[in-house]
Write an enzyme that holds these catalytic residues in place. Sequence first.
Site, PDB file in Angstrom:
ATOM      1  CG  HIS A  21      -0.400   0.298   2.190  1.00  0.00           C
ATOM      2  ND1 HIS A  21       0.368  -0.614   3.097  1.00  0.00           N
ATOM      3  CD2 HIS A  21      -0.229   1.141   3.457  1.00  0.00           C
ATOM      4  CE1 HIS A  21       0.938  -0.313   4.453  1.00  0.00           C
ATOM      5  NE2 HIS A  21       0.247   0.571   4.641  1.00  0.00           N
ATOM      6  NE  ARG A  22       1.096   6.071   2.663  1.00  0.00           N
ATOM      7  CZ  ARG A  22       1.371   7.019   3.329  1.00  0.00           C
ATOM      8  NH1 ARG A  22       3.037   6.363   3.354  1.00  0.00           N
ATOM      9  NH2 ARG A  22       0.343   7.685   3.573  1.00  0.00           N
ATOM     10  CE  LYS A  62       8.554  -3.861  14.484  1.00  0.00           C
ATOM     11  NZ  LYS A  62       9.076  -4.876  14.525  1.00  0.00           N
ATOM     12  CG  ASP A 110       1.970   8.203  11.785  1.00  0.00           C
ATOM     13  OD1 ASP A 110       1.125   7.711  10.707  1.00  0.00           O
ATOM     14  OD2 ASP A 110       1.799   8.851  12.604  1.00  0.00           O
ATOM     15  CE  LYS A 160      12.511  -9.104  10.133  1.00  0.00           C
ATOM     16  NZ  LYS A 160      12.336  -7.724  10.506  1.00  0.00           N
ATOM     17  CB  SER A 212      15.563   1.622   8.454  1.00  0.00           C
ATOM     18  OG  SER A 212      16.285   0.753   8.863  1.00  0.00           O
TER      19      SER A 212
END
Length: 514
Positions: free
Chosen positions: A107-108, A136, A141, A148, A404
Amino acid sequence: MSLSIAASYLKAAVSQRRIGVMRSSLLGNGIRSLSTGATNVATEEHEPKFLKAVEQYFDRAAKYSDASEETLKHIKSTDSVLSVTFPVEKDGKTVMIRGYRSQHSRHRLPCKGGIRFSSAVDLQEVEALSALMTYKCAVVDVPFGGGKGGIMINPQEWTEAELERITRRFTLELCQKNFIGPGVDVPAPDVGTGAREMGWIADTYRNFNPQDVNGAACVTGKALSLGGVRGRTEATGLGVYYGIREFLAFPEVQERIKHHGKVEDTSVIIQGFGNVGYWASKFFESNGAKIIGIVEHDYAAYNLSGLNIEQLSLWRKEHGSFKGYPDAQILDNPMTLLEAECDVLIPAALERQIGLRNAHRVKAKLIGEAANGPVTPGADQVLRNNGKVIVPDLLLNAGGVCVSYFEWAKNLSHLRFGRMNKRWDERSKGQLLALVEGNAGRPLSEVERRQLIHGAEEHELVYSGLEDTMIVACNETRQTAIAKDIDYRTAALANSINKIAASLAGSGSIFTHA
């Protein structure tokens, strides 16, 4: 899981313990050493596997979200999974290596999540961890989807040269299948990996994509010389500290666990002394907490007066374990330390460490999940029914993905944080300070001046951004928990679901009818 079911499981566990072989001895301050033999296995059979546990938590939170049934199905499902095998030569023989990469949600983009090297890696574990990464990122945000990966090896059994070949070959597989790239999927370190492995991945990607000017952003957790960001190494442990500090300050938490609400003089036990556990213990210690226990897979170190973390770390590096460390009681049945009296217990190792077999014996007032999935659904309910506060993994250990994100943004901008504005800030502060000094009547010393006009370095900006992110996410979780009268895990996950649903609704679908 209902309370009645949990109670029946606990009854069965107690029965098994009576039958099983037991040995107990006082280790001081009420710590008991128990060897339950097959009891743990028998009890764990009643509990869901890791992926199912994540799905159960999702289903519980979904009831408190605003998402439609169809959207919930979309969010819960894994988008894509890559499973590969490839040969590697070891000692003159060919060994087949298996690796996985899961993209839970796009979705992102890019998807974001670590790559672990462990003999316990399997497809379900990777899917579960990628789902947790989706939730997470949303709860703090960070504009990523969840991913993973893992390679099913024990890194201790391979030389550095062999590990490099395995890492580069796995990266090649990811490149060929379009499972890596700055705008597609961005790995990071996890269990059994670190900056070294991330450097190999970045170099392999660059060799296959020499035209990609943003190629350094294909992976995070790199060494500074390869485009890493200052503060990334300690980020997850620092985020754990910030999160627990915030929850201890909430009046309702103080009332529930009968705690004074400050980090100072808080007794802490940490399971796991890897990157996360080490840095979490360092930040708690430096802020006045008392680290009374560190649990590793082979031994645990316990000192009611408090451990010296740096000395303990140096001893372990030199001797390979805690065994023989002179300034602590060393337990050869380390898991029993999870049941010792303390204010805060931080599982920072692997999943499923607190289950129905031991949840009823946990005496800690607050459990902070620094690892992914360390508490099973049944144990979660037992702990909460016993008055414990649980700060969930998808919120508490998000520090790593937050920083990250900062590293990824730094690589895309090709600019070190603070480079453009540090000197300007210092000059502005200096001018303001000169004006104040002119009216204050007392000139400042050179040391005082430097402290006041100091411009932020990159790691200070990273720390500041992480602290703000954690404070906001903790307060959002708290507000939802109070408004809906639910636990913090359910609240954090419900917030994540709502944010993902809003993103999906805003983007629409190419299959939507006009």
